[in-house]
Design a protein around this motif. Structure first.
Motif, PDB file in Angstrom:
ATOM      1  N   ASP B  20       0.837  -1.192   0.000  1.00 56.65           N
ATOM      2  CA  ASP B  20       0.000   0.000   0.000  1.00 56.65           C
ATOM      3  C   ASP B  20       0.879   1.252   0.000  1.00 56.65           C
ATOM      4  N   ASP B  21       0.267   2.371  -0.380  1.00 63.58           N
ATOM      5  CA  ASP B  21       1.013   3.628  -0.518  1.00 63.58           C
ATOM      6  C   ASP B  21       1.692   4.068   0.773  1.00 63.58           C
ATOM      7  N   ARG B  22       1.018   3.838   1.904  1.00 66.30           N
ATOM      8  CA  ARG B  22       1.601   4.313   3.162  1.00 66.30           C
ATOM      9  C   ARG B  22       2.886   3.555   3.479  1.00 66.30           C
ATOM     10  N   THR B  23       2.870   2.244   3.246  1.00 61.31           N
ATOM     11  CA  THR B  23       4.072   1.449   3.462  1.00 61.31           C
ATOM     12  C   THR B  23       5.200   1.944   2.553  1.00 61.31           C
ATOM     13  N   GLY B  26       6.493   5.385   3.488  1.00 56.68           N
ATOM     14  CA  GLY B  26       7.287   5.283   4.712  1.00 56.68           C
ATOM     15  C   GLY B  26       8.674   4.746   4.426  1.00 56.68           C
ATOM     16  N   ALA B  72      10.051  15.340  -4.898  1.00 54.55           N
ATOM     17  CA  ALA B  72       9.289  14.529  -3.936  1.00 54.55           C
ATOM     18  C   ALA B  72      10.242  13.715  -3.059  1.00 54.55           C
ATOM     19  N   LEU B  76       9.983  14.172   0.882  1.00 58.39           N
ATOM     20  CA  LEU B  76       9.237  13.091   1.561  1.00 58.39           C
ATOM     21  C   LEU B  76       9.343  13.121   3.092  1.00 58.39           C
ATOM     22  N   LEU B  82       1.329   9.971   5.273  1.00 57.47           N
ATOM     23  CA  LEU B  82       1.995   9.117   4.284  1.00 57.47           C
ATOM     24  C   LEU B  82       1.001   8.435   3.341  1.00 57.47           C
ATOM     25  N   GLY B  83      -0.200   8.091   3.863  1.00 53.90           N
ATOM     26  CA  GLY B  83      -1.198   7.426   3.029  1.00 53.90           C
ATOM     27  C   GLY B  83      -1.709   8.337   1.921  1.00 53.90           C
ATOM     28  N   GLY B  84      -1.507   9.659   2.077  1.00 55.85           N
ATOM     29  CA  GLY B  84      -1.977  10.609   1.076  1.00 55.85           C
ATOM     30  C   GLY B  84      -0.905  10.962   0.057  1.00 55.85           C
ATOM     31  N   LYS B  86      -0.316   9.977  -2.885  1.00 53.34           N
ATOM     32  CA  LYS B  86      -0.732  10.171  -4.267  1.00 53.34           C
ATOM     33  C   LYS B  86      -1.182  11.612  -4.520  1.00 53.34           C
ATOM     34  N   GLY B  87      -2.073  12.121  -3.652  1.00 50.91           N
ATOM     35  CA  GLY B  87      -2.541  13.491  -3.803  1.00 50.91           C
ATOM     36  C   GLY B  87      -1.392  14.480  -3.687  1.00 50.91           C
TER      37      GLY B  87
END
Lengths: 194, 194, 112
Positions: B20-23, B26, B72, B76, B82-84, B86-87
């Motif tokens: 997932d994006d958050r992983t 991170g 980015a 970072l 972190l889950g956001g 993409k936006g």
């Protein structure tokens, strides 16, 4: 286009309806919900928005070629991620020995990933790691495979991190906190809940 | 700095490409280049499609997206949600695209500038479109630049009114007006297409 | 190019557990070198620098002090701290043991 004419909206405006949609139609506005004209307009508005949101997804297919990705990856610098210097002691006072925080985070990730069914995300070392013997706490984010028992997986992650930090570093680890933020079905790209 | 490890004797770790994006965000924050590469492959195409739309051609969009990813990587560690990611990436590429447009136009007001009509612009193209996305795409191409830009920022990149105002350096009231006009035109075109 | 630096680099590469040598010179100096057209790839990834640079082990000789710095990547087969000490001890040995006029810095930048 009579249905889009604002005169059919029972005194409401498209702007108002758009804001209403932005709020997720909450709290419900009885006047808007009861107006047939508004309902037609809301549906049309939702359609345009849904199509807009999906617009680029269609164009975005199969454009990530390797050369392009390699250029980006080749342009980023790892120096920015070294973090703090974590000391390694030596009997000779002129020795300056250290592990970078970035290296230790990599070690923690690898340890957590190695237990199976778990992927480590963000990792934080709380406490002053630059002072030998200072107790620290390790926090990791993890996503866990669907079907794993979360407490068991977290326990395996903790043990692996204690073991590898003990083997490679002189850090005094007081606790390892594991936060499971995602449960992931195998083979499907994970999605982080908003 | 690779993180290769021998496979664990029991379950394998979930493949990072499915994370997932958050992983991923991170791990990338902590210096994991492979995780960053997955983010580039996952979101790069959408960012490129977006940049192409804002810039009007794909000649510059590759450069812009590469710049966005390099920025980015640097920024970072400052990303809190972190889950956001993409936006957040969409906002960076949007920023970079608009910077380009500004530089190209030499301080022309972005909301007033109207480029020569691209081929896709005529209403006939909307009527001929085979799918809703094609129809919307044609309708969008027919909008004046300022309206189109506001619409993309709001409905594709998920900006707030204030965010758009800041991005385009125009008052919020102007943003509202441009969006209202875009909304009306697009709804009319789309209803007619149906 | 620096003979001492190169000799130390070869020695360090031979220490069991050492898999990579990174450029140990500080980033700002690498940027300046790159700007002056000296360092070549100096702004790329650390690994690229390591492949292209000659002076991977930084040796700075002052009037009263010699400072030696090395930055390495190690495998996870041996304890990283132990490899770190072994690298230090091997370099110190080249100079005939510890001395107050000399500092030896060993930094581990990646493990595994």
């Amino acid at each position: 286009m009579t249905e889009l004419d604002e005169t059919g909206l029972d005194g409401h405006t498209l702007d108002e309806l758009s804001d209403y949609l932005d709020r997720g139609r909450v709290p419900a506005d009885p006047a808007i919900e009861a107006s047939p004209g508004c309902q037609i307009a809301l549906r049309a508005l939702e359609r345009v928005r849904t199509v807009s949101a999906s617009l680029l997804a269609g164009e975005a297919r199969d454009t990530a070629d390797d050369g392009w990705v390699a250029t980006i990856i080749g342009s980023i610098s790892l120096d920015a991620r070294a973090g703090r210097d974590i000391p390694v002691t030596h009997s000779d006072p002129s020795a300056r020995l250290s592990l970078t925080e970035g290296a230790v985070r990599g070690l923690i990730r690898a340890a957590g990933d190695s237990v199976g069914g778990v992927l480590i995300g963000r990792c934080r070392l709380d406490g002053d790691v630059t002072i030998p013997g200072e107790p620290i706490t390790v926090h990791v984010d993890a996503s866990v495979f669907y079907g794993e028992r979360i407490p068991d997986a977290a326990q395996r992650v903790r043990q692996a991190i204690y073991r590898d930090l003990g083997r490679h570093t002189e850090l005094v680890v007081e606790a390892v906190d594991v936060t499971v933020h995602d449960v992931q079905a195998p083979g499907t790209p994970g999605r982080t809940p908003r | 700095m690779t993180e290769h490890r021998d496979p664990a004797p029991h379950d394998p770790a979930p493949p990072i490409g499915d994370a997932d994006d958050r992983t991923l965000a991170g791990r990338a924050t902590d210096g994991d280049v492979r995780a960053f590469e997955v983010l580039v492959r996952r979101h790069g195409p959408l960012m490129r499609a977006y940049a192409t739309r804002v810039l009007g051609s794909n000649a510059e969009s590759d450069d812009v997206v590469q710049e966005a990813f390099i920025a980015a990587w640097r920024q970072l560690p400052d990303l809190e949600e972190l889950g956001g990611v993409k936006g957040w990436l969409m906002r960076i590429v949007s920023n970079k695209s608009i910077d380009r447009v500004r530089a190209r136009r030499n301080h022309l007001d972005v909301t007033e500038y109207d480029p020569e009509a691209p081929a896709a612009q005529s209403p006939a193209r909307v009527a001929e479109a085979h799918s809703a996305t094609d129809a919307l795409s044609a309708a969008l191409a027919g909008l004046p630049e300022g309206q189109r830009r506001c619409w993309l920022l709001k409905e594709v990149a998920g900006y707030s009114y204030d965010g758009i105002a800041a991005e385009l350096e125009i008052p919020v009231s102007t943003v509202r007006g441009l969006l209202a006009r875009a909304r009306k035109s697009l709804m009319q075109e789309m209803e007619a297409w149906r | 190019m620096n003979d001492l630096s190169r000799r130390l680099a070869d020695l360090v590469r031979g220490v069991p557990g050492v898999v990579t040598l990174y450029d140990a010179s500080p980033l700002p100096s690498r940027i300046l070198e790159a700007a002056a057209g000296i360092g070549g790839l100096a702004l790329g990834s650390t690994a690229d620098v390591a492949k292209s640079a000659d002076n991977i082990v930084s040796v700075i000789e002052g009037d009263d002090l010699t400072a030696i710095s090395v930055s390495i990547g190690v495998s996870d087969t041996a304890s990283a701290s132990a490899v770190c000490r072994a690298v230090h001890d091997l370099i110190a040995e080249q100079f005939g043991g510890p001395s107050p006029d000399r500092t030896i810095s060993v930094r581990i930048s990646s493990i595994g």
